[in-house]
Scaffold this motif. Structure first.
Motif: not given
Length: 179
Positions: A119-127
């Protein structure tokens, strides 16, 4: 000269387009799970996850209780404390995955037929957290679930992290071995 200038503009764009995305790595990881390709899964797993799993399973590497030998055989494919301690973190991970893959054979057929749709992704720092839909049928009934797969960046690519399933099983193991 004009051709070289155009090529210089196109090549970097093509290389960026070929870079691993969180979604592409998730699809490859889940495909390897479906195929029970434990070595491929290990290659797609973040290096930190191997040490984390070993820490979660620490009773298998410390317990001298007689029943620990049976647990070591089940989870790691070795019987003695010394054999367990000699395993590399990667081997521990692969053997543990093999055990997990054999635990739920009823779901194996359903997972082989599952269609995975990122569906999609979110990035938080290096994750990165990839949300995906898995659709399959069990006993003729369609089943659709949403899930999240976590990955951490390694250089220019992404590699999978451990799921909550590992933590839950490790907790049960610690309780069984008094740890």
């Amino acid at each position: 000269m004009l051709v070289l200038s155009i090529a210089a503009l196109i090549v970097p764009t093509a290389l960026v387009a070929q870079a691993d995305t969180p979604e592409s790595v998730t699809l490859e990881y889940l495909d390897a799970m479906r195929e029970r390709d434990w070595n491929r899964i290990a290659r797609l797993t973040h290096p930190d996850a191997f040490g984390e799993l070993r820490e979660l399973l620490h009773p298998l590497f410390e317990s001298r209780l007689p029943e620990a030998d049976d647990f070591r055989q089940q989870f790691l494919g070795v019987r003695t404390l010394g054999e367990a301690q000699a395993l590399t973190d990667t081997t521990v991970f692969i053997n543990f995955l093999r055990f997990m893959g054999e635990r739920v054979p009823a779901l194996e057929d359903a997972s082989r037929r599952a269609v995975i749709e990122p569906i999609g992704h979110i990035v938080q720092a290096d994750t990165a957290y990839v949300v995906y839909r898995s659709t399959t049928t069990m006993q003729g009934m369609p089943i659709s679930t949403m899930a999240v797969f976590s990955l951490r960046q390694v250089g220019e690519t992404w590699r999978g992290l451990l799921t909550g399933d590992f933590t839950a099983l490790a907790t049960a193991l610690r309780q069984a071995l008094g740890g």
